[in-house]
Design an enzyme around this catalytic site. Structure first.
Site, PDB file in Angstrom:
ATOM      1  CB  CYS A   2      13.363 -22.803  35.007  1.00  0.00           C
ATOM      2  SG  CYS A   2      12.431 -21.912  36.437  1.00  0.00           S
ATOM      3  N   GLY A  76       8.065 -23.892  33.631  1.00  0.00           N
ATOM      4  CA  GLY A  76       6.762 -23.305  33.354  1.00  0.00           C
ATOM      5  C   GLY A  76       5.917 -22.834  34.876  1.00  0.00           C
TER       6      GLY A  76
END
Length: 632
Positions: A2, A76
């Site tokens: 993201c 992550g």
């Protein structure tokens, strides 16, 4: 995978405009096209762009803890989140999603900053704790995921996954840091110790920041480091078995996804090893992809096809034309800061190819740094043996004179290119390694800098941070120190930056199993002969993978992604080369002597010397400064 962004007021907790956070997130929308969200409270605002990988519909962000006392934005993957969730559940934690984000929140509430050592994965995240009124910013051990931050004149600190998230804030000054330009010309990238913009910082890998309202900006705290100070004992067979176990564990843990998953396959040792281990544990054919060039000497797709056939992968390849230089402006936009690793172009192209069929791709990055796979590691070990026999007082004048007299023979066979070796032997171990790793040597930088820029730079040299890092390394030998510097300086600054930006530009999650921290810590403890032996790097890994890979893959000369920029600057980009010294952005800075740059370009175009890397650096610097609207 993201993108995150946010604003935190260190002084009086002023209201945060949600629209301002949203604009910061919109600047990195490519990192997360599947969802977005903004949360604000007095003195803080958190924003998120989501690329859905796990728990596709159930983990929107910003995410609140079960009790509502903490808010998270996270970029992550946590590969051991299921095990952590079970441990936390036994301790009384409640979970409402099936993803890893909620586990991070629960881990923070249970263990505080000590939660970091329990997280296995790649991450950059921010947690605002409403009870403690603190903002916790953290980055993974090796810096796989980026995090930029900057204090502003209004008493706030802004942060984001890319520099473009920060430049979307109207109060960020856009003034170039001349020392970052020196760093960039030295390395071909701006390392994590600096940013191209004054006042902007990068949280280093393995560090965290704990910000408080009504408190000054603190220093970052290191929570993880790798040590080369110990040596693993055991037979070669036992260490080989342990390495294979760690490799399998690293690969299989990164195959968890609720979206299509595949792998990059170059045909080199590292990506081939990853694909072999994926195929071993996969019930269906692994999806693989590779990029080649229409220049036969640079094309490796035949080796990739060999591995694809061996493991019956679902393989796709694509050829990049020599004329792919038209993507220069796209690269400048992608990286924000100047970035001159020309392999970024094929990396971007292979990411585009992968994204056509998968959302997650495993790469082979990291093994060269951890297991001494570069030629420079073999040279460093050999040169240090000679340094140990001759004192610096003797080496410096003898080899310095030889290095100065020896021609720069880019056209000659490798064995005859002795100039750099002589200059390295004339220096300390740290100075020699910095020279071998750098892109543009100090004497060439001095030649192109203007007197005004040399005054701005002062006594600083771009090699200094790396040399100091090597001197302070927890290590026993010059090879140890070189690898430590690779892992802490080169890897996050160049390799991981390249893969992150190129993959996220097309909304693809890239995972690096060979950077599993347990594998890295094991590799750092190996005796030197198990890292380099008989002129070969990655000796133990190659021995371990013999059961999976043929010798012509294991022992062929390392090539990697090579872009034909030397030919470009003598052909279709010759006019660009001639004009670089007078490029609009560069000319406005007054940093360079246009006449000296023109001479360097002319010598390259005429074929007298290969100056393509410097020309590419200057071209990308000009494009990046122009896009950032930077004042010199």
């Amino acid at each position: 995978m993201c993108g995150i962004a946010g604003i935190f007021h260190l002084s009086t907790p002023k209201p945060v405009d949600p629209a301002r956070v949203e604009r910061m997130c919109d600047a990195i929308a490519h990192r997360g096209p599947d969802g977005k969200g903004v949360w604000t409270a007095p003195g803080v605002g958190l924003g998120h762009r989501r690329l859905s990988i796990i728990d596709l519909a159930g983990s929107p962000q910003p995410m609140a803890s079960t009790d509502g006392r903490a808010m998270l934005v996270f970029n992550g993957e946590i590969y051991n989140y299921r095990e952590l969730r079970e441990e936390l559940r036994k301790g009384g934690a409640m979970f409402h999603t099936d993803g890893d984000s909620e586990v991070i929140l629960a881990a923070w509430q249970r263990w505080g900053v000590d939660c970091l050592s329990r997280l296995h994965g790649m991450f950059a995240f921010a947690i605002y704790d409403l009870g403690q009124r603190t903002l916790f910013l953290a980055r993974d051990r090796l810096g796989v995921k980026p995090l930029f931050l900057a204090p502003l004149a209004d008493g706030s600190v802004i942060f984001g996954s890319e520099l473009k998230a920060l430049t979307a804030h109207p109060l960020l000054r856009r003034e170039a840091d001349p020392l970052a330009v020196e760093d960039y010309l030295t390395w071909g990238y701006v390392p994590d110790s600096r940013s191209i913009l004054k006042g902007v910082q990068k949280l280093p890998g393995g560090h965290y920041l704990l910000l408080r309202h009504d408190a000054p900006m603190p220093q970052s705290v290191q929570w993880w480091d790798v040590s080369f100070a110990e040596r693993r004992k055991g037979s070669t067979a036992d260490l080989e078995a342990e390495l294979l176990h760690l490799l399998r564990q690293a690969v299989t843990s990164r195959m968890a996804a609720d979206v299509p998953l595949g792998a990059f396959l170059s045909g080199g040792v590292d990506s081939s090893s990853v694909v072999a281990l994926m195929a071993e544990s996969s019930a269906s054919p692994v999806k693989t992809c590779s990029i080649g060039f229409d220049v036969a000497a640079l094309d490796e797709t035949g080796y990739a096809r060999q591995i694809a056939d061996r493991y019956h992968t679902d393989h796709r390849s694509r050829t990049v034309s020599q004329n792919d230089f038209t993507a220069i402006d796209d690269l400048a936009a992608m990286f924000d800061e100047p970035f001159a690793d020309a392999s970024a172009l094929p990396t971007w192209r292979v990411c585009q190819l992968a994204r056509e069929n998968v959302t997650v791709a495993l790469s082979g990055d990291g093994a060269d740094e951890a297991l001494a796979g570069y030629r420079r590691h073999v040279f460093q070990r050999n040169e240090d043996r000679l340094r140990g026999l001759l004192p610096l007082g003797l080496r410096r004048p003898v080899f310095g004179a030889l290095g100065a007299a020896y021609p720069k023979a880019d056209w000659a066979p490798r064995a005859l290119r002795a100039k750099s070796t002589f200059l390295s032997l004339a220096a300390s171990s740290e100075e020699g390694y910095a020279r071998s790793l750098s892109v543009t040597p100090p004497e060439l930088r001095d030649r192109i800098y203007s007197p005004d820029f040399q005054r701005l730079r002062g006594d600083y040299r771009g090699e200094q941070p790396l040399e100091e890092l090597m001197r302070r390394a927890p290590a026993r030998s010059g090879l140890d120190r070189a690898q430590y510097a690779d892992l802490k300086f080169w890897l996050p600054g160049d390799i991981l930056t390249k893969v992150d930006r190129a993959s996220m530009a097309v909304s693809l999650e890239a995972r690096e199993p060979l950077l599993d921290h347990r594998l890295i810590e094991f590799a750092a403890s190996l005796p030197e002969p198990l890292r380099t032996q008989a002129g070969q790097g990655k000796w133990l890994m190659k021995r371990t993978m013999r059961r999976y890979l043929p010798d012509d893959i294991l022992y062929r000369p390392k090539q990697g992604f090579v872009t034909p920029i030397a030919e470009w600057f003598r052909g279709p980009l010759a006019a660009e080369a001639r004009a670089i010294g007078e490029g609009a952005a560069l000319a406005r800075t007054g940093w360079f002597e246009s006449g000296a740059v023109a001479e360097i370009a002319a010598a390259h175009i005429a074929g007298r010397v290969d100056n393509s890397r410097l020309l590419w650096q200057l071209l990308m610097l000009d494009r990046s400064l122009g896009r950032l609207g930077v004042a010199g």
